[in-house]
Design an enzyme around this catalytic site. Structure first.
Site, short mmCIF file in Angstrom:
data_model
loop_
_atom_site.label_atom_id
_atom_site.label_comp_id
_atom_site.label_asym_id
_atom_site.label_seq_id
_atom_site.Cartn_x
_atom_site.Cartn_y
_atom_site.Cartn_z
N ARG A 111 -2.59 -9.44 11.29
CA ARG A 111 -3.35 -8.19 12.39
C ARG A 111 -5.27 -8.42 12.81
NH1 ARG A 111 0.57 -4.30 12.19
NH2 ARG A 111 1.13 -4.04 9.67
N GLU A 143 -7.06 5.85 9.50
CA GLU A 143 -6.99 4.84 10.60
C GLU A 143 -6.41 4.26 11.64
OE1 GLU A 143 -5.04 2.62 6.68
OE2 GLU A 143 -3.86 4.33 6.68
N GLU A 144 -6.73 3.03 12.04
CA GLU A 144 -6.83 2.97 13.07
C GLU A 144 -4.93 2.93 14.02
OE1 GLU A 144 -4.85 -0.19 13.71
OE2 GLU A 144 -5.26 -0.22 10.94
N SER A 145 -4.53 2.36 12.71
CA SER A 145 -2.80 2.59 12.75
C SER A 145 -2.13 4.10 12.87
CB SER A 145 -2.68 1.35 11.35
OG SER A 145 -2.96 2.57 10.45
N ASP A 149 8.59 8.61 9.05
CA ASP A 149 8.30 9.47 7.88
C ASP A 149 7.19 10.70 8.27
OD1 ASP A 149 6.27 7.73 7.83
OD2 ASP A 149 5.52 7.88 5.81
N ARG A 157 8.89 -1.75 -0.02
CA ARG A 157 9.70 -1.55 0.81
C ARG A 157 10.75 -2.54 1.49
NH1 ARG A 157 6.14 1.24 5.84
NH2 ARG A 157 5.32 3.29 4.09
N LYS A 161 -1.58 11.39 5.07
CA LYS A 161 -1.92 11.39 6.49
C LYS A 161 -0.68 11.94 7.50
CE LYS A 161 -0.60 6.93 8.03
NZ LYS A 161 0.14 5.64 6.84
N SER A 213 8.85 4.35 6.39
CA SER A 213 8.15 4.52 7.13
C SER A 213 8.24 4.42 8.96
CB SER A 213 6.45 4.46 7.33
OG SER A 213 5.04 5.18 7.90
N HIS A 214 7.60 3.07 9.53
CA HIS A 214 8.05 3.10 11.11
C HIS A 214 8.80 2.25 10.96
CE1 HIS A 214 4.84 0.76 9.21
NE2 HIS A 214 4.69 0.16 9.48
N ASP A 232 3.71 10.89 9.20
CA ASP A 232 2.46 11.01 8.90
C ASP A 232 1.67 10.14 10.24
OD1 ASP A 232 3.12 8.36 8.43
OD2 ASP A 232 2.41 8.19 6.06
N ARG A 233 2.63 9.66 10.88
CA ARG A 233 1.17 8.83 12.02
C ARG A 233 1.38 9.75 13.44
NH1 ARG A 233 1.48 2.49 11.49
NH2 ARG A 233 1.93 2.67 10.08
N THR A 292 -7.43 -0.16 4.12
CA THR A 292 -6.61 0.07 5.11
C THR A 292 -5.25 0.75 3.26
OG1 THR A 292 -6.44 -1.81 6.29
CG2 THR A 292 -4.20 -0.93 5.87
N THR A 302 0.67 -1.56 0.58
CA THR A 302 0.36 -0.32 0.12
C THR A 302 0.70 1.06 -0.29
OG1 THR A 302 -0.10 -0.38 2.59
CG2 THR A 302 -1.83 -0.74 1.59
N ASP A 328 5.50 9.00 13.36
CA ASP A 328 6.58 7.89 13.15
C ASP A 328 7.86 8.52 12.59
OD1 ASP A 328 4.62 8.88 10.85
OD2 ASP A 328 4.98 6.47 9.66
#
Ligand code: VG1
Ligand code: CO
Length: 544
Positions: free
Chosen positions: A497, A364-366, A280, A22, A377, A113-114, A282-283, A345, A18, A278
């Site tokens: 998950r 999102e829940e994440s 990058d 990576r 985000k 990202s994370h 975005d979270r 997602t 998504t 995180d």
């Protein structure tokens, strides 16, 4: 410009997920590997001559080397200008902001990202389109297909390194490289949305905040916004120096990996508000004093209080949430009498809805929340949204959450992640669940009766595109829900998950711990999936 024709260019053995491609750093460092993917992007997007591109990343290991390669390839591929963040730094939301503000053809964001960074960690690359959002599925599929058949790539024959640490323009062949301040355009956008005067007043009144940049990209952004523009004391931002290996940490803002911040907010003399972002940027994770706000609740509370924030007081067009995210936001949308959309997602599904003017807020829940101000985000945006609400209401984080639940009911929610399990075991769990759809239908499991079970598929209301296989859902007659999904962003083994949700209208039960309140659903999930037997794991890696 030289064209390199290579008989075998290594290609990704896995579809970009998504959020782009990576892989481990050593995979990206194989000769011609990065070049393959970049040329596949350029071949797919077919930019007109002299187009402008935004380029930057989260500062992780290999960021600078990759930027040198991409600049030389952009020049050889006929781009007219590339806007690069100074030092190669751009948070994902800042890149989205720049693409939109300067109306560029698109942008390349370098981040995993994370995921951990460093020579033994991960690297990633993602293409964003002119709306500032992640490329849609048809584009990422086309890039992937191109990367498997590619025979040559174009790269400028320049031996010297391009200077990334001084602002200003230089030439690379016919192309201009503009090294820009990565923070200022983004900070300006934030000032246009939020009541900075009110937040400044809150902070000067003894309200204490702590923001953990986790040695990732948000450090310079947080310093500029919280300290320089909002007057917070310098020690309000911790781990503010972006490091190539994130200081050995795992820049994922959750209760497990952001434990340094969690310890501060749950300790003696805790500040009033805590937040983290995180790799990058975005979270976001939002904490009050001795209090954790689930991301699903955060989206709902942001929506319910949006009228207090200057950039949103004219009202919301609609709300969108990813399928595994709790339905807390749906209740707010119903109360506001606006539409609520449920998407797969990944942020790219929100882009079409925002471009069509159908939604203003997405989540999102994440730990991802955002709005139509950009097409990604946005971690710091969510933190500023909360600070604006806190400045307007002058209540504690906990009081705001409790009042929200008293009004709308509580969507008790948790996510259990089983990270790094063997791919075969993960696939066998998902296969078993599919095989059981028939027997589960209508079954009584403990106190719960199954209303439906399926694999979520989504038809985009704007372009009609269909996405299938987005997660197994088991819905119960009382509105509770269990969702099983395989992660698309991990690089080691598989991550399974499990998302658990129950609705609790009774205020007297709202104090209950989520794991306690969800215990019945958790044991049903383990039983029907045979997860323990098939993976050999007796507990999740991360519980949120
Ligand atoms: C995870 C999250 C998802 C998010 C994606 C990208 O994906 O669950 O909600 O959109 O990461 O976020 P997955 O497939 O691992 O569940 V980011 O901050 O890595 O761009
Ligand atoms: Co991220």
């Amino acid at each position: 410009m030289p064209v390199y024709t290579i008989a075998t260019i290594p290609f990704p053995d896995q579809k970009p997920g998504t959020s782009g491609l990576r892989k481990r750093v050593q995979v990206f460092r194989q000769p011609h590997y990065l070049e393959n993917f970049v040329q596949s992007i350029f071949d797919t997007i077919a930019a007109p001559p002299d187009a402008t591109l935004v380029l930057g990343g989260d500062g992780r290991y290999y960021n600078r080397e990759a930027i040198q390669v991409i600049l030389k390839m952009a020049s050889a591929n006929g781009f007219g200008r590339v806007l690069v963040g100074k030092g190669g730094i751009l948070s994902t939301p800042a890149a989205s902001c720049l693409i939109r503000k300067y109306r560029t053809f698109g942008g390349i964001i370098l981040s995993a990202s994370h995921n951990p960074g460093g020579p033994g960690g991960d690297f990633g690359i993602k293409y964003n389109t002119a709306n500032g959002g992640p490329a849609p599925e048809r584009t990422t599929e086309a890039i992937y297909a191109a990367s498997k058949t590619i025979m040559q790539y174009r790269i400028a024959d320049v031996a010297s390194e391009i200077e990334l640490d001084a602002l200003g323009d230089s030439k690379l062949g016919d192309m201009t490289v503009s090294v820009i301040d990565p923070v200022s355009d983004y900070a300006e956008l934030m000032e246009s949305l939020f009541d900075f005067a009110a937040i400044r007043a809150l902070l000067s009144n003894g309200f204490r905040i702590r923001f953990d940049a986790m040695h990732a990209v948000t450090g310079p952004y947080a310093r500029e916004i919280f300290v320089n523009r909002l007057g917070a004391p310098a020690d309000s931002v911790i781990n503010a120096e972006p490091l190539p290996d994130f200081g050995g940490g795992h820049p994922d803002p959750n209760l497990t990996y952001a434990h340094e911040l969690v310890d501060i907010l749950y300790g003696d003399n805790a500040p009033d508000f805590g937040a983290a972002s995180d790799g990058d940027g975005d979270r976001n994770m939002i904490l009050g004093r001795h209090f954790f706000v689930t991301p699903s609740d955060s989206l709902a509370i942001i929506a319910a209080n949006a009228h207090l924030v200057p950039g949103y007081k004219q009202g919301l067009a609609g709300i969108a949430r990813s399928m595994p995210t709790s339905a807390a936001a749906d209740r707010v949308a119903a109360a506001l009498n606006i539409p609520c959309y449920e998407t797969p997602t990944g942020w790219k599904f929100f882009g079409n809805l925002m471009d069509a003017g159908k939604v203003t807020l997405c989540g999102e829940e994440s730990f991802g929340t955002g709005s139509d101000h950009i097409r990604e985000k946005d971690g710091l945006w969510a933190v500023l949204f909360w600070l604006n609400i806190l400045a307007a209401r002058r209540q504690s984080v906990e009081t705001i959450v409790r009042e929200h639940r008293a009004r709308f009911g509580r969507n008790v929610y948790s996510r259990h992640d089983y990270e790094g399990i063997p791919g075969d075991a993960a696939n066998s769990v998902m296969k078993l669940l599919h095989e059981r759809f028939g027997e589960l239908q209508g079954a009584q499991l403990g106190n719960y009766k199954v209303l439906f079970c399926d694999d979520f598929s989504y038809t985009d209301p704007v372009d009609g595109s269909v996405s299938i296989g987005q997660g197994v859902r088991i819905g119960f007659t009382d509105g509770s829900r269990i969702v099983f999904r395989l992660s698309g962003t991990g690089t080691e083994g598989a991550t399974l998950r499990i998302y658990l949700e129950a609705f609790e209208p009774d205020v007297a039960q709202h104090h209950l711990d989520a794991q306690e309140a969800l215990a019945g659903l958790i044991s049903i999930a383990l039983e029907i999936s045979e997860l323990r037997q098939r993976t050999g794991r007796d507990r999740p890696t991360v519980i949120t």
